[in-house]
Scaffold this motif. Structure first.
Motif, mmCIF file in Angstrom:
data_model
loop_
_atom_site.group_PDB
_atom_site.id
_atom_site.type_symbol
_atom_site.label_atom_id
_atom_site.label_comp_id
_atom_site.label_asym_id
_atom_site.label_seq_id
_atom_site.Cartn_x
_atom_site.Cartn_y
_atom_site.Cartn_z
ATOM 1 N N GLU A 6 -0.510 0.602 -16.067
ATOM 2 C CA GLU A 6 -0.934 -0.266 -14.989
ATOM 3 C C GLU A 6 -1.449 -1.597 -15.514
ATOM 4 O O GLU A 6 -1.496 -2.589 -14.794
ATOM 5 N N TYR A 29 6.000 1.634 -9.054
ATOM 6 C CA TYR A 29 6.145 2.522 -7.907
ATOM 7 C C TYR A 29 4.918 3.410 -7.747
ATOM 8 O O TYR A 29 4.223 3.731 -8.713
ATOM 9 N N TRP A 30 4.684 3.818 -6.510
ATOM 10 C CA TRP A 30 3.674 4.824 -6.230
ATOM 11 C C TRP A 30 4.188 6.193 -6.673
ATOM 12 O O TRP A 30 5.381 6.465 -6.604
ATOM 13 N N THR A 73 0.853 -1.185 0.000
ATOM 14 C CA THR A 73 0.000 0.000 0.000
ATOM 15 C C THR A 73 0.892 1.240 0.000
ATOM 16 O O THR A 73 2.100 1.167 0.245
ATOM 17 N N GLU A 74 0.310 2.399 -0.275
ATOM 18 C CA GLU A 74 1.096 3.611 -0.498
ATOM 19 C C GLU A 74 1.876 4.038 0.743
ATOM 20 O O GLU A 74 2.942 4.649 0.631
ATOM 21 N N LYS A 104 5.362 -0.232 -5.278
ATOM 22 C CA LYS A 104 3.946 -0.621 -5.250
ATOM 23 C C LYS A 104 3.790 -2.120 -5.468
ATOM 24 O O LYS A 104 3.171 -2.810 -4.654
#
Length: 208
Positions: A173, A129-130, A75-76, A104
């Protein structure tokens, strides 16, 4: 069935992990979950979770070893210890912690195969990645290593790609996990390496 766990603590950081591993006729499976909590100076607390799934199988008849270890999702707000130290330092400097690339998803695949007198190996990874600064990062590594008398050698080829994020849409994504998109080449790095090792002396502990 095996249960395992652990924890990590540092200044302003705490992490706890619990998991289960199961050995079957198909191979060994593992599932784990990790929770982290990071206090960022001047910017509050980041907390998040990381979940991982792994698979490991050894085929003794063919000399093949397969490791899918593992697929991970974070999670972020999740940070490992190294990332937490870096993010806390950004906080101390009053900088934007959103500029730090936080993982991520990650998928790793490793295959090794006995081939003749040596071992053929293949490794691939894909990381997302976030945040808007980085797109997908993929890496491939192919190697062959063997020994001749007292000489050990390995020949390897590596290709890595860091794609720029596509801010116009969200197609990245949904792109194939280990296949880079041709319309978003990003930065590509190719390397070929030959490694040779020869002991300097007859002692088992002789340097090489």
């Amino acid at each position: 069935l095996t249960l395992y766990g652990g924890s990590s603590f540092s200044e302003g950081y705490a992490q706890g992990k619990a998991g289960v591993a199961l050995n079957t006729t198909l191979g060994a499976f593992s599932l784990d979950a990790t929770d982290s909590r990071t206090h960022v100076p001047g910017q509050g607390v980041l907390s998040g979770q990381n979940v991982g799934l792994g698979f490991d199988r050894q085929l003794s008849q063919t000399g093949t070893h397969l490791v899918l270890g593992a697929y991970r999702f974070s999670t972020e707000g999740y940070l490992n210890l190294t990332d937490a130290v870096n993010v806390r330092e950004l906080g101390r400097r009053g900088q934007d912690i959103g500029s730090y690339a936080r993982q991520k998803t990650r998928l790793d695949l490793t295959i090794s195969q006995q081939a003749g007198a040596g071992t053929l190996g293949f490794y691939a990874s894909s990381t997302q990645y976030w945040g808007p600064r980085l797109g997908r990062e993929t890496a491939y590594h192919l190697s062959y290593g063997a020994s001749w008398r007292r000489l050990n050698w390995s020949l390897s080829a590596q290709r890595s790609r860091v794609q720029a994020p596509d801010r116009s849409n969200h197609q990245d994504e949904h792109a194939p996990v280990l296949l880079a998109r041709s319309d978003n080449a990003g930065h590509v790095d190719n390397r070929v390496m030959l490694t040779v090792s020869l002991p300097l002396g007859s002692s088992p502990r002789a340097p090489s």
